[in-house]
Design an enzyme around this catalytic site. Structure first.
Site, PDB file in Angstrom:
ATOM      1  N   LYS A   1       1.637  21.018 -10.093  1.00 41.98           N
ATOM      2  CA  LYS A   1       2.439  20.382  -8.881  1.00 41.98           C
ATOM      3  C   LYS A   1       3.848  20.497  -9.448  1.00 41.98           C
ATOM      4  O   LYS A   1       4.239  20.520 -10.581  1.00 41.98           O
ATOM      5  CB  LYS A   1       1.893  19.034  -8.651  1.00 41.98           C
ATOM      6  CG  LYS A   1       2.616  18.437  -7.339  1.00 41.98           C
ATOM      7  CD  LYS A   1       1.552  18.719  -6.221  1.00 41.98           C
ATOM      8  CE  LYS A   1       2.086  18.276  -4.877  1.00 41.98           C
ATOM      9  NZ  LYS A   1       1.207  18.555  -3.947  1.00 41.98           N
TER      10      LYS A   1
ATOM     11  N   ASP B   1       4.828  20.671   0.081  1.00 42.39           N
ATOM     12  CA  ASP B   1       4.480  19.161  -0.040  1.00 42.39           C
ATOM     13  C   ASP B   1       5.366  18.384   0.963  1.00 42.39           C
ATOM     14  O   ASP B   1       6.114  18.963   1.700  1.00 42.39           O
ATOM     15  CB  ASP B   1       4.065  18.718  -1.392  1.00 42.39           C
ATOM     16  CG  ASP B   1       3.443  17.697  -1.419  1.00 42.39           C
ATOM     17  OD1 ASP B   1       2.004  17.552  -1.406  1.00 42.39           O
ATOM     18  OD2 ASP B   1       3.892  16.230  -1.391  1.00 42.39           O
TER      19      ASP B   1
HETATM   20  P1  NDP Z   1       5.928  16.113   5.428  1.00 36.69           P
HETATM   21  O1  NDP Z   1       7.072  16.052   4.652  1.00 36.69           O
HETATM   22  O2  NDP Z   1       5.582  17.241   6.257  1.00 36.69           O
HETATM   23  O3  NDP Z   1       5.733  14.612   5.909  1.00 36.69           O
HETATM   24  C1  NDP Z   1       5.534  13.436   5.421  1.00 36.69           C
HETATM   25  C2  NDP Z   1       5.367  12.274   6.552  1.00 36.69           C
HETATM   26  O4  NDP Z   1       5.229  11.084   5.719  1.00 36.69           O
HETATM   27  C3  NDP Z   1       6.968  12.211   7.333  1.00 36.69           C
HETATM   28  O5  NDP Z   1       6.629  11.851   8.608  1.00 36.69           O
HETATM   29  C4  NDP Z   1       7.605  11.283   6.596  1.00 36.69           C
HETATM   30  O6  NDP Z   1       8.521  10.290   7.124  1.00 36.69           O
HETATM   31  C5  NDP Z   1       6.307  10.152   5.843  1.00 36.69           C
HETATM   32  N1  NDP Z   1       6.463   9.667   4.515  1.00 36.69           N
HETATM   33  C6  NDP Z   1       6.882  10.486   3.273  1.00 36.69           C
HETATM   34  N2  NDP Z   1       7.136   9.661   2.432  1.00 36.69           N
HETATM   35  C7  NDP Z   1       7.110   8.369   2.801  1.00 36.69           C
HETATM   36  C8  NDP Z   1       7.206   7.053   2.397  1.00 36.69           C
HETATM   37  N3  NDP Z   1       7.510   7.026   1.051  1.00 36.69           N
HETATM   38  N4  NDP Z   1       6.975   6.085   3.235  1.00 36.69           N
HETATM   39  C9  NDP Z   1       6.705   6.170   4.161  1.00 36.69           C
HETATM   40  N5  NDP Z   1       6.594   7.500   4.886  1.00 36.69           N
HETATM   41  C10 NDP Z   1       6.755   8.499   4.302  1.00 36.69           C
HETATM   42  O7  NDP Z   1       4.773  16.092   4.108  1.00 36.69           O
HETATM   43  P2  NDP Z   1       3.157  16.405   4.528  1.00 36.69           P
HETATM   44  O8  NDP Z   1       2.746  16.217   5.807  1.00 36.69           O
HETATM   45  O9  NDP Z   1       2.995  18.055   3.911  1.00 36.69           O
HETATM   46  O10 NDP Z   1       2.473  15.571   3.392  1.00 36.69           O
HETATM   47  C11 NDP Z   1       1.911  14.239   3.814  1.00 36.69           C
HETATM   48  C12 NDP Z   1       0.823  13.833   2.486  1.00 36.69           C
HETATM   49  O11 NDP Z   1      -0.147  14.790   2.364  1.00 36.69           O
HETATM   50  C13 NDP Z   1       1.648  13.950   1.159  1.00 36.69           C
HETATM   51  O12 NDP Z   1       0.729  12.850   0.560  1.00 36.69           O
HETATM   52  C14 NDP Z   1       1.166  15.273   0.556  1.00 36.69           C
HETATM   53  O13 NDP Z   1       0.941  15.305  -0.978  1.00 36.69           O
HETATM   54  C15 NDP Z   1      -0.102  15.468   1.126  1.00 36.69           C
HETATM   55  N6  NDP Z   1      -0.672  16.947   1.324  1.00 36.69           N
HETATM   56  C16 NDP Z   1       0.040  17.878   2.000  1.00 36.69           C
HETATM   57  C17 NDP Z   1      -0.600  18.877   2.195  1.00 36.69           C
HETATM   58  C18 NDP Z   1       0.146  20.027   2.823  1.00 36.69           C
HETATM   59  O14 NDP Z   1      -0.309  21.446   2.761  1.00 36.69           O
HETATM   60  N7  NDP Z   1       1.296  20.000   3.352  1.00 36.69           N
HETATM   61  C19 NDP Z   1      -1.638  19.532   1.586  1.00 36.69           C
HETATM   62  C20 NDP Z   1      -2.436  18.373   0.871  1.00 36.69           C
HETATM   63  C21 NDP Z   1      -1.819  17.183   1.110  1.00 36.69           C
HETATM   64  P3  NDP Z   1      10.008  11.044   7.663  1.00 36.69           P
HETATM   65  O15 NDP Z   1       9.422  11.836   8.949  1.00 36.69           O
HETATM   66  O16 NDP Z   1      10.848   9.920   7.813  1.00 36.69           O
HETATM   67  O17 NDP Z   1      10.259  12.067   6.471  1.00 36.69           O
HETATM   68  O1  2IT Z   2      -1.353  18.611  -2.054  1.00 34.47           O
HETATM   69  C1  2IT Z   2      -1.544  19.852  -2.013  1.00 34.47           C
HETATM   70  O2  2IT Z   2      -2.920  20.027  -1.947  1.00 34.47           O
HETATM   71  C2  2IT Z   2      -0.710  20.708  -1.136  1.00 34.47           C
HETATM   72  N1  2IT Z   2       0.434  19.954  -0.987  1.00 34.47           N
HETATM   73  C3  2IT Z   2      -1.027  21.930  -0.908  1.00 34.47           C
HETATM   74  C4  2IT Z   2      -0.708  22.774  -2.164  1.00 34.47           C
HETATM   75  C5  2IT Z   2      -0.949  24.328  -1.697  1.00 34.47           C
HETATM   76  O3  2IT Z   2      -0.711  25.121  -3.001  1.00 34.47           O
HETATM   77  O4  2IT Z   2      -1.126  24.696  -0.911  1.00 34.47           O
END
Ligand code: NDP
Ligand code: 2IT
Length: 444
Positions: A126, A166
């Site tokens: 990561k 992420d």
């Molecule tokens: P994005 O940046 O696309 O979206 C994150 C969302 O969560 C936004 O709406 C953001 O608000 C909100 N957010 C982020 N940090 C905070 C905080 N500290 N407090 C309140 N709200 C918060 O990220 P993802 O959707 O990609 O990721 C979301 C979660 O999923 C994370 O935990 C990530 O690690 C996990 N994840 C992501 C994967 C991926 O493929 N993208 C895969 C597996 C897990 P705002 O709109 O105001 O920025």
């Molecule tokens: O937390 C996760 O699994 C991710 N943000 C996606 C990682 C990836 O390599 O697609």
């Protein structure tokens, strides 16, 4: 003292002030007690757990960049290459002001088990930076990404370490990072995933994490005799994971009534409108107050509170530790039957314990959000064979992977006499493959 307790003490002593990392390790090692107990002396002799909890490599670097006013800034950059026993390091990059060593290490540690659960040959890593993309111009984001890659490029490669997105890292950032990697190295290779479709990206990668979450949730509900159709779902987050979880849940006939961002949350009794959500968040990069303006029946609440919504299923899809013990109690009191994690470690240890002890179903993120990284691995396969699969092909594979993950975590929970405890099931099933590979490869 048991070997697990020795290692837990060691982790706290050797990694001071890293609460998220301690939390992730504690959750996993507590689940592994039954497995480690079967062969404690052998594992202790080969320091298996010490090696499991210590990253192979931690890279910390300076990221200087210049804003639109000519002012220079410096951010902290990170890439933690946690474990390569079962494949090249694989895991996302997070750009968020809260990023520090503890956060990147917890995410890297979780990633090892998640990647193992996918059944695909990917190790865990990561990275990220304490850079805040919010309010920055495209040029500023590009300048930051180029500077970040100017250091990162020497540590990554299609067969060594393959980052992705992420929080705060989506298609725009991956594009800038890829361009800079290619410019420095001259290599047109699958070094990043989540790429644009015109330069090696995979169809369905954008949707994969959210879709995968719903596929696994559906499978888990079915196995417990419950139909997702007609269920009311509360989702947190308004980003990549949340958006496509909402879309897929709606396709399966559920009613999703909430979403959140870092400033507030929306309750929409008519069901969240994904087109409006995408316009506000993906296109305009605006706040959820704009969603409210477009949907008169929706209610906007400032601050936290989404888990007070009456729902059958809660899907936390924003960030770590966003669902605490009081939230879990409120959900239970309101009749919620399942918490399915889309984010990484969104539920505190205390809340998870409460949920498991009070007859609610619970799927841990490392299982239920594994569809994103699994589809990243499919993107790597397509890049290697220089072919692109159709949306349906990728989606079908993703579905199969999620069903398989559920089967494996369910089977492990039963084998170790904790039926229905998918936290233990996921940690054990994820661990066993890594253990086998580490033992076969000697003390490295
Ligand atoms: P994005 O940046 O696309 O979206 C994150 C969302 O969560 C936004 O709406 C953001 O608000 C909100 N957010 C982020 N940090 C905070 C905080 N500290 N407090 C309140 N709200 C918060 O990220 P993802 O959707 O990609 O990721 C979301 C979660 O999923 C994370 O935990 C990530 O690690 C996990 N994840 C992501 C994967 C991926 O493929 N993208 C895969 C597996 C897990 P705002 O709109 O105001 O920025
Ligand atoms: O937390 C996760 O699994 C991710 N943000 C996606 C990682 C990836 O390599 O697609």
């Amino acid at each position: 003292m048991s070997y697990v307790d020795e290692v837990l003490e060691m982790v706290i002593a050797k990694n001071p002030a890293q609460p998220e990392f301690h939390q992730a390790v504690k959750e996993v090692l507590d689940s592994l007690r039954v497995v480690i107990g079967e062969n404690e002396e052998e594992y202790r002799k080969e320091a298996l757990l010490e090696r499991l909890v210590t990253p192979e490599r931690q890279i910390l670097f300076r990221v200087p960049w210049v804003d639109d006013n000519g002012q220079a800034h410096v951010n902290n950059g990170y890439r933690i290459q946690f474990n390569s026993a079962i494949g090249p390091y694989k895991g996302g990059l997070r750009f968020h002001p809260s990023v520090n060593v503890s956060i990147i290490k917890f995410l890297g540690f979780e990633q090892c088990f998640k990647n193992s659960l996918t059944g695909l040959p990917i190790g865990g890593g990561k990275g990220g930076a304490d850079f805040d993309p919010k309010g920055k111009s495209d040029r500023e984001v590009m300048a930051f990404c180029q500077s970040f890659m100017n250091e990162l490029y020497r540590h990554i490669g299609a067969d060594t370490d393959v980052p992705a997105g992420d929080i705060g890292v989506g298609g725009r950032e991956i594009g800038y990072l890829y361009g800079e990697y290619k410019r420095i190295t001259g290599l047109y290779e699958g070094v990043l995933t989540g790429k644009g479709l015109s330069f090696g990206g995979s169809l369905a990668r954008t949707e994969a994490t959210g879709y995968g979450l719903v596929y696994l949730t559906d499978e888990m509900l079915k196995s417990n005799g419950i139909d997702i159709k007609g269920k009311t779902i509360a989702v947190s987050g308004a980003g990549n994971v949340a958006t496509y979880a909402i879309q897929k849940a709606q396709q399966l006939g559920a009613n999703v009534v909430t979403c959140t961002d870092s400033t507030g949350w929306i309750y929409d009794p008519d069901g969240i409108d994904v087109a409006t959500l995408k316009d506000v968040k993906e296109v305009r990069r605006a706040r959820l107050t704009e969603y409210k303006n477009a949907r008169p029946n929706a209610v906007y609440h400032e601050g936290k509170g989404v888990w007070t919504t009456k729902c059958d299923i809660a899907m936390p899809c924003a960030t770590q530790n966003e669902l605490g013990i009081e939230d879990a109690k409120t959900l239970k009191a309101n009749g919620c039957i399942a918490v399915c994690e889309g984010a990484n470690m969104p539920t505190t240890l205390e809340a998870t314990k409460f949920i498991l002890e009070n007859g609610m179903l619970f799927t841990p993120g490392k299982a239920s959000n594994a569809g994103g990284v699994a589809t990243s691995a499919l993107e790597m396969s397509q890049n290697s064979e220089r072919l692109s699969w159709t949306f349906d092909e990728v989606d079908e594979k993703l579905h199969g992977i999620m069903v398989n993950i559920f089967k494996n975590i369910d089977a492990a929970s039963k084998k170790y006499n904790m039926p229905g405890n998918y936290v233990a099931g996921a940690n054990i099933a994820g661990f066993l493959k890594i253990r086998d590979a580490m033992q076969a490869q000697g003390i490295v």
